[in-house]
Design an enzyme around this catalytic site. Structure first.
Site, PDB file in Angstrom:
ATOM      1  N   ASP A 196       0.860  -1.224  -0.072  1.00  6.46           N
ATOM      2  CA  ASP A 196       0.026  -0.018   0.085  1.00  6.46           C
ATOM      3  C   ASP A 196       0.736   1.266  -0.154  1.00  6.46           C
ATOM      4  O   ASP A 196       0.504   2.347  -0.645  1.00  6.46           O
ATOM      5  CB  ASP A 196      -0.913  -0.006   1.230  1.00  6.46           C
ATOM      6  CG  ASP A 196      -1.913  -1.469   1.120  1.00  6.46           C
ATOM      7  OD1 ASP A 196      -2.318  -1.465   0.217  1.00  6.46           O
ATOM      8  OD2 ASP A 196      -2.032  -1.868   2.338  1.00  6.46           O
ATOM      9  N   HIS A 255      -5.436  -3.664   5.456  1.00  6.96           N
ATOM     10  CA  HIS A 255      -4.807  -4.021   4.296  1.00  6.96           C
ATOM     11  C   HIS A 255      -5.760  -4.440   3.352  1.00  6.96           C
ATOM     12  O   HIS A 255      -5.686  -5.493   2.590  1.00  6.96           O
ATOM     13  CB  HIS A 255      -3.693  -5.093   4.385  1.00  6.96           C
ATOM     14  CG  HIS A 255      -2.910  -5.471   3.113  1.00  6.96           C
ATOM     15  ND1 HIS A 255      -2.199  -4.559   2.083  1.00  6.96           N
ATOM     16  CD2 HIS A 255      -2.657  -6.577   2.563  1.00  6.96           C
ATOM     17  CE1 HIS A 255      -1.769  -4.934   1.319  1.00  6.96           C
ATOM     18  NE2 HIS A 255      -2.077  -6.321   1.438  1.00  6.96           N
TER      19      HIS A 255
END
Length: 388
Positions: A222, A249
């Site tokens: 990310d 996530h």
């Protein structure tokens, strides 16, 4: 006349590598002075540069470690193994997978053993019907870092809960093996759904009398994506952009803190919202581009190696910060992703989220609500009849 030596530095997913050329001699060497300096100032971005020297380089050997990649013959595992085999901090690499894997672990290890590095590569294949702890003694003995890109993807007709139960069982089996054979190793999980798998394993570690902060969820992808996408909007070199990503996530739990981008950037509200959505949905972007025949394997391996490098640098005595999903209390949740400092024993410090904009405050509240339920699912698994 002696020709100048030439040191080529390559830093990125796996840190800093030095290739030494002097006269007709060619050998890999790792200069501790430069590794320490470059990693501290440049690793977060990654770069390639060169320098010329006419004097001798100090022959100081850095501390090196044993690393295992569980699921090392898979789509993420193979490139992750290669990147770790190229890391100058790795002395031994265990490539582990099941004996029914499409590509045998022995084949991956044989391939990697041809790299002209000093890393010793060994393969280990296990019977998935037998507990991993019974089979992985030699594989895990002495490991400092265990990276786990294991588990199965969601299949047609499979619910999210079905996927969680299967992958949580796989992760728990590996965790039990790590707890048995290398309990002080950092266990870095790339097993979906990360938001629930990490709490499940963390709670099992508590039950086994081990430190739950040894369990780390790899959310680095990310951060990698956020930096890349911001660079595309602003024109800043991607290697120079660092965007903290907090929360979890998956989907709405991924909260890029664009207001804390380094170097500071000026973004319109439309750009912020667009970047926010794209970072959340970036995995789908890759799946669609691959016509549903694959997911983000190469970028995930890159991100996993970057997290692995941060852990190894910390173990070597060079504190290194990277975002990760760990047991913490920075957001009124037992598990949360934020900037983490890795030190000589693994997780050394978990940073708070910091000051947020109004938009980011709203997003964080949204993320925490979803994340709380996903954490609870993991906790229930650890406390339920299926616990290992």
């Amino acid at each position: 006349m002696q020709r100048a030596g030439r040191c080529a530095f390559a830093a990125g997913a796996f840190g800093t590598m030095v290739l030494l050329r002097r006269s007709d001699e060619r050998r890999p060497a790792f200069c501790e002075k430069f590794i320490s300096t470059v990693t501290a100032t440049k690793f977060d971005s990654g770069f390639v540069t060169t320098m010329t020297t006419t004097g001798p380089l100090p022959e100081v050997a850095p501390k090196k470690f044993k690393v295992c990649v569980c699921g090392g013959a898979g789509g993420i595992g193979q490139p992750l193994c290669m990147l770790m085999a190229m890391n100058p901090l790795v002395k031994e690499l265990s490539v582990q997978d099941v004996d029914v894997a499409m590509i045998p672990a022995a084949g991956v290890a044989a391939d990697l053993s041809h790299l002209n590095t000093d890393v010793k590569v060994q393969a280990y294949a296990i019977d998935p019907k037998v507990p991993p702890a019974v089979q992985l003694g030699e594989c895990l003995q002495g490991c400092d870092l265990v990276l786990v890109p294991a588990g199965i993807p969601r299949k047609p007709g499979m619910t999210r809960d079905d996927l969680f139960q299967v992958n949580a069982s796989i992760a728990a089996g590996i965790a039990q093996a790590v707890a048995t054979h290398c309990p002080n190793a950092v266990l870095a999980l790339i097993v979906n759904p990360v938001n629930s798998i990490v709490p499940a394993v963390g709670e099992l570690y508590k039950q086994w009398g081990l430190d739950p902060t040894k369990v780390v969820g790899v959310t680095t992808l990310d951060v990698v994506r956020a930096g890349k996408f911001v660079s595309e909007v602003t024109g800043i070199d991607a290697s120079e952009v660092d965007v903290p990503v907090v929360g979890g996530h998956a989907g709405k739990t991924i909260v890029p803190v664009l207001s804390q981008t380094n170097p500071p950037v000026s973004l319109t509200s439309e750009q912020i919202q667009s970047l926010d959505v794209r970072i959340q949905d970036a995995g789908t972007e890759v799946v669609l581009a691959k016509n549903g025949k694959g997911s983000a394997t190469l970028s995930m391996a890159y991100a996993g190696a970057r997290l692995g490098n941060a852990v190894l640098n910390g173990l070597a005595g060079r504190d290194t910060a990277e975002c990760a999903y760990v047991a913490s209390a920075v957001a009124d949740l037992p598990y949360f992703a934020s900037k983490v400092v890795f030190g000589a024993n693994g997780v050394k410090e978990v940073h708070p989220v910091g000051t947020l904009t109004e938009y980011e405050e709203v997003r964080l509240a949204e993320a925490k609500a979803q994340l709380a339920a996903e954490i609870e699912k993991g906790v229930q698994f650890a406390n339920g009849p299926s616990k290992k």
